[in-house]
Scaffold this motif. Structure first.
Motif, mmCIF file in Angstrom:
data_model
loop_
_atom_site.group_PDB
_atom_site.id
_atom_site.type_symbol
_atom_site.label_atom_id
_atom_site.label_comp_id
_atom_site.label_asym_id
_atom_site.label_seq_id
_atom_site.Cartn_x
_atom_site.Cartn_y
_atom_site.Cartn_z
ATOM 1 N N TRP A 11 0.836 -1.198 0.000
ATOM 2 C CA TRP A 11 0.000 0.000 0.000
ATOM 3 C C TRP A 11 0.871 1.249 0.000
ATOM 4 C CZ3 TRP A 11 -4.583 -1.364 -1.326
ATOM 5 C CH2 TRP A 11 -5.051 -2.632 -0.978
ATOM 6 N N LEU A 12 0.234 2.373 -0.267
ATOM 7 C CA LEU A 12 0.923 3.665 -0.227
ATOM 8 C C LEU A 12 0.599 4.343 1.086
ATOM 9 C CD1 LEU A 12 0.055 4.971 -3.824
ATOM 10 C CD2 LEU A 12 2.117 3.773 -3.092
ATOM 11 N N ASP A 13 1.584 5.003 1.688
ATOM 12 C CA ASP A 13 1.273 5.759 2.904
ATOM 13 C C ASP A 13 0.596 7.083 2.520
ATOM 14 O OD1 ASP A 13 3.186 7.738 2.290
ATOM 15 O OD2 ASP A 13 4.773 6.516 3.163
ATOM 16 N N SER B 119 -6.205 -7.081 -7.196
ATOM 17 C CA SER B 119 -5.411 -6.398 -8.227
ATOM 18 C C SER B 119 -4.376 -5.453 -7.636
ATOM 19 C CB SER B 119 -6.334 -5.591 -9.150
ATOM 20 O OG SER B 119 -7.457 -6.324 -9.534
ATOM 21 N N ALA B 120 -4.593 -5.040 -6.394
ATOM 22 C CA ALA B 120 -3.800 -3.956 -5.827
ATOM 23 C C ALA B 120 -2.295 -4.229 -5.764
ATOM 24 C CB ALA B 120 -4.339 -3.604 -4.438
ATOM 25 N N PRO B 121 -1.864 -5.373 -5.230
ATOM 26 C CA PRO B 121 -0.432 -5.504 -4.953
ATOM 27 C C PRO B 121 0.447 -5.258 -6.165
ATOM 28 C CG PRO B 121 -1.652 -7.276 -3.893
ATOM 29 C CD PRO B 121 -2.627 -6.543 -4.769
ATOM 30 N N HIS B 123 -0.287 -3.741 -8.936
ATOM 31 C CA HIS B 123 -0.433 -2.376 -9.434
ATOM 32 C C HIS B 123 0.348 -1.384 -8.576
ATOM 33 C CE1 HIS B 123 -2.073 1.180 -11.221
ATOM 34 N NE2 HIS B 123 -2.659 1.549 -10.111
ATOM 35 N N VAL B 124 0.183 -1.500 -7.284
ATOM 36 C CA VAL B 124 0.905 -0.595 -6.382
ATOM 37 C C VAL B 124 2.416 -0.771 -6.549
ATOM 38 C CG1 VAL B 124 1.357 -0.042 -3.964
ATOM 39 C CG2 VAL B 124 -0.984 -0.476 -4.717
ATOM 40 N N ALA B 125 2.832 -2.012 -6.731
ATOM 41 C CA ALA B 125 4.269 -2.243 -6.933
ATOM 42 C C ALA B 125 4.753 -1.547 -8.198
ATOM 43 C CB ALA B 125 4.538 -3.751 -7.021
ATOM 44 N N GLN B 126 3.928 -1.603 -9.237
ATOM 45 C CA GLN B 126 4.286 -0.939 -10.492
ATOM 46 C C GLN B 126 4.382 0.577 -10.296
ATOM 47 O OE1 GLN B 126 5.262 -1.865 -13.424
ATOM 48 N NE2 GLN B 126 4.035 -1.065 -15.108
#
Lengths: 161, 161
Positions: A11-13, B119-121, B123-126
């Motif tokens: 996640w983003l902070d 889908s989040a992980p 995408h957030v990593a990208q």
DNA sequence: TACTTTCACTTGCTGAGGCAAGTCAAAAGG
DNA sequence: CCTTTTGACTTGCCTCAGCAAGTGAAAGTA
């Protein structure tokens, strides 16, 4: 959700969220705003303007399509179809590269240059209003540094993967 | 071409050109890179991900379509058609606002939330790889400040004109 | 020389977005 | 009340972009 681990947490902070939201707004709404202005005033898209502009500063107003696609961050089909539209309006001429028949050279015509020059003032004014005017000189410098690094990373992703 | 007059000259000076080129690359190639990753791994677009994410943090996972469109920098038809796709997959449910029949409320379903979480992980990593990793902490801060100003200007342009 | 591979470019198909017009609900005005 | 206006949302038409497959030219290989 304490954002201690940076590149590992999925996640983003909060600070990252704010930056990310602002960047999303810019990458979504800014091109849309530029497209609206150019479409209304000149009947072309922001992407098409960029292609004409890049050709106009090339040596002899001529480039290989593959090089043009790369500097315009375009796929080949996208550029190919833009060229179809440009040729239909006589803004650009295509011909095979005499030195290597696999390449195709695109040259900006006088009519194409005229179209660009005629469209430029309002478009440039819009860019200044939306991007440069809201920033101080120092902020522009910082923005340029950060965007250049991100742009380089994205380009590397596109090419080498 | 001495760039003395700033907002009046119909051209950009060299520093402005560099910044503008970097920004163009970011607004064109970054969404394309995000779309490719999300399309490949999750079958949705960056825009659709953003809509689901915004709904997921709303109170009761519910928002009026017009509010949702505004915070997602979307036009109403664009969001309306995205909602058609979401409803077809049971990720979102639409219903008239009981308090005022002109509005429509959209609610994220459990299946929709599941899709988002799943889908989040990647995408957030990208996002981290392309946007945050290339920057120092100070550069991120500066970038956030500048983008926030530009985003506000663009939003004002879209709304009030 | 013939065959295969590589590379630049184009084409066909499908899906998404913009705009303008249409629908429907609430408010405003007489 | 009835009519007009406003505002939220949807629909239809058209264009554009992505992808995957096709074409054609040059280079490598036997």
């Amino acid at each position: 959700m304490m954002g201690l681990m940076d590149t590992q947490s999925p996640w983003l902070d909060d600070d990252q969220q704010d930056l990310w939201q602002a960047l999303l707004t810019v990458v979504i709404a800014l091109p849309a705003a530029l497209d609206r202005q150019l479409q209304r005033d000149a009947g072309i898209s922001n992407f098409e303007y960029g292609v004409l502009a890049r050709l106009s500063v090339a040596d002899e107003s001529t480039m290989r399509l593959s090089d043009l696609a790369r500097v315009c961050d375009s796929t080949q089909p996208r550029l190919s179809k833009a060229m179809d539209r440009f040729e239909a309006r006589d803004w650009v001429a295509r011909r095979p590269d005499p030195g290597d028949g696999r390449y195709t050279l695109a040259t900006l015509t006088d009519a194409g240059r005229h179209k660009l020059v005629q469209s430029a003032p309002e478009h440039v004014a819009q860019v200044k209003r939306l991007v440069f005017d809201p920033l101080s000189a120092a902020q522009r410098r910082h923005l340029g540094v950060a965007l250049t690094r991100i742009a380089a990373t994205v380009r590397r992703e596109v090419e080498g993967s």
